[in-house]
Scaffold this motif. Structure first.
Motif, PDB file in Angstrom:
ATOM      1  N   ASP A 167       0.827  -1.149   0.087  1.00 52.74           N
ATOM      2  CA  ASP A 167      -0.056   0.012   0.121  1.00 52.74           C
ATOM      3  C   ASP A 167       0.694   1.455   0.077  1.00 52.74           C
ATOM      4  O   ASP A 167       0.327   2.452  -0.245  1.00 52.74           O
ATOM      5  CB  ASP A 167      -0.861   0.145   1.288  1.00 52.74           C
ATOM      6  CG  ASP A 167      -2.037  -0.934   1.340  1.00 52.74           C
ATOM      7  OD1 ASP A 167      -2.305  -1.809   0.030  1.00 52.74           O
ATOM      8  OD2 ASP A 167      -2.664  -1.289   2.134  1.00 52.74           O
ATOM      9  N   THR A 168       2.206   1.034   0.177  1.00 54.88           N
ATOM     10  CA  THR A 168       3.039   2.227   0.292  1.00 54.88           C
ATOM     11  C   THR A 168       3.482   2.788  -1.207  1.00 54.88           C
ATOM     12  O   THR A 168       4.014   1.966  -2.006  1.00 54.88           O
ATOM     13  CB  THR A 168       4.312   2.098   1.300  1.00 54.88           C
ATOM     14  OG1 THR A 168       3.902   1.530   2.595  1.00 54.88           O
ATOM     15  CG2 THR A 168       4.938   3.225   1.295  1.00 54.88           C
ATOM     16  N   GLN A 169       3.340   3.772  -1.544  1.00 57.38           N
ATOM     17  CA  GLN A 169       3.678   4.423  -2.950  1.00 57.38           C
ATOM     18  C   GLN A 169       5.041   4.647  -2.951  1.00 57.38           C
ATOM     19  O   GLN A 169       5.793   5.313  -2.129  1.00 57.38           O
ATOM     20  CB  GLN A 169       2.724   5.468  -3.435  1.00 57.38           C
ATOM     21  CG  GLN A 169       1.407   5.528  -3.442  1.00 57.38           C
ATOM     22  CD  GLN A 169       0.859   4.134  -4.192  1.00 57.38           C
ATOM     23  OE1 GLN A 169       1.338   4.304  -5.537  1.00 57.38           O
ATOM     24  NE2 GLN A 169       0.075   3.213  -3.846  1.00 57.38           N
ATOM     25  N   ALA A 170       5.770   4.139  -4.039  1.00 55.79           N
ATOM     26  CA  ALA A 170       7.265   4.345  -4.334  1.00 55.79           C
ATOM     27  C   ALA A 170       7.766   3.648  -5.639  1.00 55.79           C
ATOM     28  O   ALA A 170       6.877   2.987  -6.084  1.00 55.79           O
ATOM     29  CB  ALA A 170       7.946   3.668  -3.239  1.00 55.79           C
ATOM     30  N   ASP A 171       8.742   4.494  -6.135  1.00 56.64           N
ATOM     31  CA  ASP A 171       9.106   4.013  -7.449  1.00 56.64           C
ATOM     32  C   ASP A 171      10.105   2.740  -7.561  1.00 56.64           C
ATOM     33  O   ASP A 171       9.794   2.159  -8.542  1.00 56.64           O
ATOM     34  CB  ASP A 171      10.107   5.328  -8.178  1.00 56.64           C
ATOM     35  CG  ASP A 171      11.307   5.218  -7.307  1.00 56.64           C
ATOM     36  OD1 ASP A 171      11.413   5.131  -5.964  1.00 56.64           O
ATOM     37  OD2 ASP A 171      12.336   5.948  -7.986  1.00 56.64           O
ATOM     38  N   ARG A 172      10.421   2.220  -6.216  1.00 52.06           N
ATOM     39  CA  ARG A 172      11.265   1.120  -6.295  1.00 52.06           C
ATOM     40  C   ARG A 172      10.661   0.386  -4.740  1.00 52.06           C
ATOM     41  O   ARG A 172      10.496   1.173  -3.779  1.00 52.06           O
ATOM     42  CB  ARG A 172      12.570   1.275  -6.053  1.00 52.06           C
ATOM     43  CG  ARG A 172      13.080   1.353  -7.560  1.00 52.06           C
ATOM     44  CD  ARG A 172      14.609   1.510  -7.647  1.00 52.06           C
ATOM     45  NE  ARG A 172      15.321   2.443  -6.691  1.00 52.06           N
ATOM     46  CZ  ARG A 172      16.264   2.542  -6.236  1.00 52.06           C
ATOM     47  NH1 ARG A 172      17.303   1.461  -6.409  1.00 52.06           N
ATOM     48  NH2 ARG A 172      16.619   3.511  -5.515  1.00 52.06           N
ATOM     49  N   LYS A 173      10.628  -1.024  -4.852  1.00 56.63           N
ATOM     50  CA  LYS A 173      10.657  -1.606  -3.739  1.00 56.63           C
ATOM     51  C   LYS A 173      11.391  -2.575  -3.517  1.00 56.63           C
ATOM     52  O   LYS A 173      11.955  -3.227  -4.684  1.00 56.63           O
ATOM     53  CB  LYS A 173       9.125  -2.166  -3.373  1.00 56.63           C
ATOM     54  CG  LYS A 173       8.008  -0.975  -3.478  1.00 56.63           C
ATOM     55  CD  LYS A 173       6.443  -1.536  -3.319  1.00 56.63           C
ATOM     56  CE  LYS A 173       5.465  -0.337  -3.408  1.00 56.63           C
ATOM     57  NZ  LYS A 173       4.204  -0.622  -2.987  1.00 56.63           N
ATOM     58  N   PHE A 174      11.781  -3.407  -2.336  1.00 55.95           N
ATOM     59  CA  PHE A 174      12.673  -4.298  -2.065  1.00 55.95           C
ATOM     60  C   PHE A 174      12.052  -5.543  -1.165  1.00 55.95           C
ATOM     61  O   PHE A 174      11.309  -5.306  -0.489  1.00 55.95           O
ATOM     62  CB  PHE A 174      14.051  -3.961  -1.731  1.00 55.95           C
ATOM     63  CG  PHE A 174      14.651  -3.041  -2.586  1.00 55.95           C
ATOM     64  CD1 PHE A 174      15.422  -3.370  -3.564  1.00 55.95           C
ATOM     65  CD2 PHE A 174      14.700  -1.595  -2.190  1.00 55.95           C
ATOM     66  CE1 PHE A 174      16.117  -2.227  -4.288  1.00 55.95           C
ATOM     67  CE2 PHE A 174      15.235  -0.716  -2.870  1.00 55.95           C
ATOM     68  CZ  PHE A 174      15.791  -0.917  -4.107  1.00 55.95           C
ATOM     69  N   ILE A 175      12.554  -6.675  -1.580  1.00 55.82           N
ATOM     70  CA  ILE A 175      12.487  -7.933  -0.656  1.00 55.82           C
ATOM     71  C   ILE A 175      13.823  -8.173  -0.003  1.00 55.82           C
ATOM     72  O   ILE A 175      14.775  -8.408  -0.924  1.00 55.82           O
ATOM     73  CB  ILE A 175      11.656  -9.115  -1.389  1.00 55.82           C
ATOM     74  CG1 ILE A 175      10.538  -8.744  -2.247  1.00 55.82           C
ATOM     75  CG2 ILE A 175      11.547 -10.315  -0.398  1.00 55.82           C
ATOM     76  CD1 ILE A 175       9.258  -8.222  -1.473  1.00 55.82           C
ATOM     77  N   VAL A 176      13.880  -8.514   1.467  1.00 55.33           N
ATOM     78  CA  VAL A 176      15.076  -8.786   1.922  1.00 55.33           C
ATOM     79  C   VAL A 176      14.773  -9.934   2.921  1.00 55.33           C
ATOM     80  O   VAL A 176      13.765 -10.002   3.454  1.00 55.33           O
ATOM     81  CB  VAL A 176      15.595  -7.585   2.762  1.00 55.33           C
ATOM     82  CG1 VAL A 176      16.817  -8.085   3.658  1.00 55.33           C
ATOM     83  CG2 VAL A 176      15.908  -6.418   1.890  1.00 55.33           C
TER      84      VAL A 176
END
Length: 517
Positions: A167-176
């Motif tokens: 639900d958080t808007q961003a140009d990039r997201k990551f999985i760690v």
């Protein structure tokens, strides 16, 4: 052709699995026998390692523990289907394995960890295939409905964490993936990475689709060289076969994974310290908020889960949330891979639904102590977990049940001690461990742990015991409520539990003995 399976797991290698595999190849060559040796992970019965399995019509027949000297006779028994002192029968029928509920570890010790084909032949990637048809909303609904909670220690609902990132808007997201497994008595992450690495990759890929991330990182401690190699090989294989890359399984979804190796700092098991390390800085705890789900790796929304959490996802997506949630008790749903270690007769990994009691695990499953002496204490949850005496062995393995008794499940590691243990030494070890591993950012952890070591030393020397015990309790209170992260915050658990349940080791008569008189 004779087809046998020998573990390449670090635990099995440590007791001679490589030498046994080489001996089988040499004996077969000398006898001009056609033999195929498949290196697998371990099934987790470490007292029987190296455990060698033969592909037979009735199933895989196990022999163990096999040494180099046993190879010739074991091979004879395999060829002639005759009895042997090390013959254990069909592996799946071994009572210790048969009584488990293996959802996460169902393939571990069974498949070739380097082969995508072997993984797919045992229902691998079916969860991802279904995830691609469900889309983000459907995946999130399934993960939430399953009741899966983070298996790294905190037990936070996985579905809530993933939805927050989605639900958080961003140009990039990551999985760690947090593979910085550093708790004493724990080895489940290592086992799954070495024995079934594709299940971790599949789980991370599903997470990426669910939240809109296109890149993942697996942070592995440097002390796990076998796991690092296994994960890197599996990632390459997944890329070759289209399960990672710009178009996963021909879909519009892109996802890639990279392994990063940590230097071995215990505090980097804490998620924000891990992020600092991933970004190339010293592993120091970040203040929260902001949460990593909002502002994590490189300041972008990030899902951070541990290995076992991601490894549970493929089952949930393939078999359904309801099938997973049917196991367990209360708010603790599904299964937990419990690691039995320390002074125990049958040490290894035992996956079972939440709800089994501590006493069942120690006395029945584990067979009591290796030394044959009475069990005095068990520590659950790593070096910062509480010590439980036999009086608390009726505690169900459940997040809330342990919390009610001032304990924590943590990563599911159990370390057993017999009646020769000195619990004041164990309490001192906890404080010293915190002092050595502290990142130094917050005063309670950095200074309080050092003062704790000094105070316990005074108690052990008999200096103003009553007054120093009050000081020690006050230090524990300060650590618990004043530390920035769980390293300092949880150090009070082993110290206070040792003081409470084993006061005789701190110069006092135990209250339970007073009551008995």
């Amino acid at each position: 052709m004779i087809r046998i399976f020998i573990p390449l797991d670090a635990g099995a290698v440590a007791v001679g699995a490589d030498e046994v595999a080489a001996a089988f190849a040499q004996v077969a060559e000398a006898r001009q026998l056609e033999i195929e040796i498949v290196r697998t992970g371990s099934r987790g019965l470490y007292w029987l390692e190296p455990m060698v399995e033969l592909a037979a019509p009735e199933g895989r027949v196990a022999f163990g523990p096999v040494t180099e000297a046993d190879v010739a006779s074991v091979l004879d028994a395999m060829i002639h289907t005759s009895d042997h002192a090390l013959r254990l029968g069909v592996a799946d029928e071994i009572p210790w394995l048969k009584r488990q509920t293996r959802l996460t570890f169902v393939r571990c010790g069974v498949v070739d960890p380097r082969s995508v084909e072997s993984y797919r032949a045992h229902d691998g990637y079916k969860g991802l295939e279904r995830a691609l048809t469900l889309g983000s909303a459907g995946i999130l609904a399934d993960v939430s409905a399953s009741g899966l909670r983070g298996r790294g220690g905190a037990g936070f609902p996985t579905g809530i964490k993933w939805k927050t990132v989605a639900d958080t808007q961003a140009d990039r997201k990551f999985i760690v993936c947090n593979a910085d497994e550093g708790d004493s008595g724990t080895f489940a992450d290592r086992m799954i990475m070495e024995g079934d690495p594709f299940v971790v990759i599949e789980g991370m890929t599903i997470a990426g689709i669910a939240v809109g991330a296109t890149r993942g990182y697996i942070y592995i401690r440097s002390e796990y060289p076998h796991a690092i190699i296994a994960m890197e090989q599996a990632i390459k294989a997944a890329k070759r076969t289209g399960f990672l890359g710009n178009s996963i399984c021909g879909s519009a979804h892109a996802f890639d994974i990279e392994v990063r190796v940590g230097a071995g700092a215990y505090v980097c098991g804490e998620e924000t310290s891990l992020l600092e390390s991933l970004e190339g800085r010293r592993g120091i705890v970040r203040a929260k908020p902001p949460l990593p789900a909002h502002k994590g790796l490189f300041g972008k929304p990030t899902v951070i889960n541990n290995v076992l959490s991601f490894a549970a996802i493929p089952f949930i997506l393939n078999d359904g949330a309801k099938a997973y949630a049917e196991f367990g008790m209360g708010r603790s749903r599904g299964t937990m891979p419990i690691q039995l270690a320390g002074n125990i007769k049958f040490g290894g990994l035992f996956e079972v639904a939440f709800g089994i009691t501590l006493g069942e695990l120690i006395d029945d499953v584990g067979g009591g102590t290796f030394t044959g002496r009475p069990v005095r204490a068990v520590q659950v949850g790593g070096p910062l977990g509480a010590y439980f005496p036999r009086e608390l062995f009726d505690t169900p393995f459940d997040y809330e049940a342990f919390a009610k008794r001032d304990g924590l499940i943590g990563h599911g590691g159990i370390v057993v001690f017999d009646d020769s243990v000195d619990m004041s030494k164990q309490a001192r070890f906890a404080m010293e461990f915190c002092a050595i591993e502290s990142c130094g950012k917050c005063t309670p952890c950095r200074i309080g742990s050092t003062r704790g070591v000094e105070t316990i030393d005074k108690i052990r020397r008999g200096e103003r015991v009553a007054e120093n015990k009050v000081v020690l309790e006050d230090l524990c209170h300060t650590l618990k409520f004043g530390s920035l992260c769980a390293l300092g915050g949880f150090t009070s658990y082993p110290v206070m539990s040792a003081l409470k349940h084993f006061p005789e080791d701190f110069g006092a008569v135990p209250t339970r003995l007073q009551a008995a008189e």
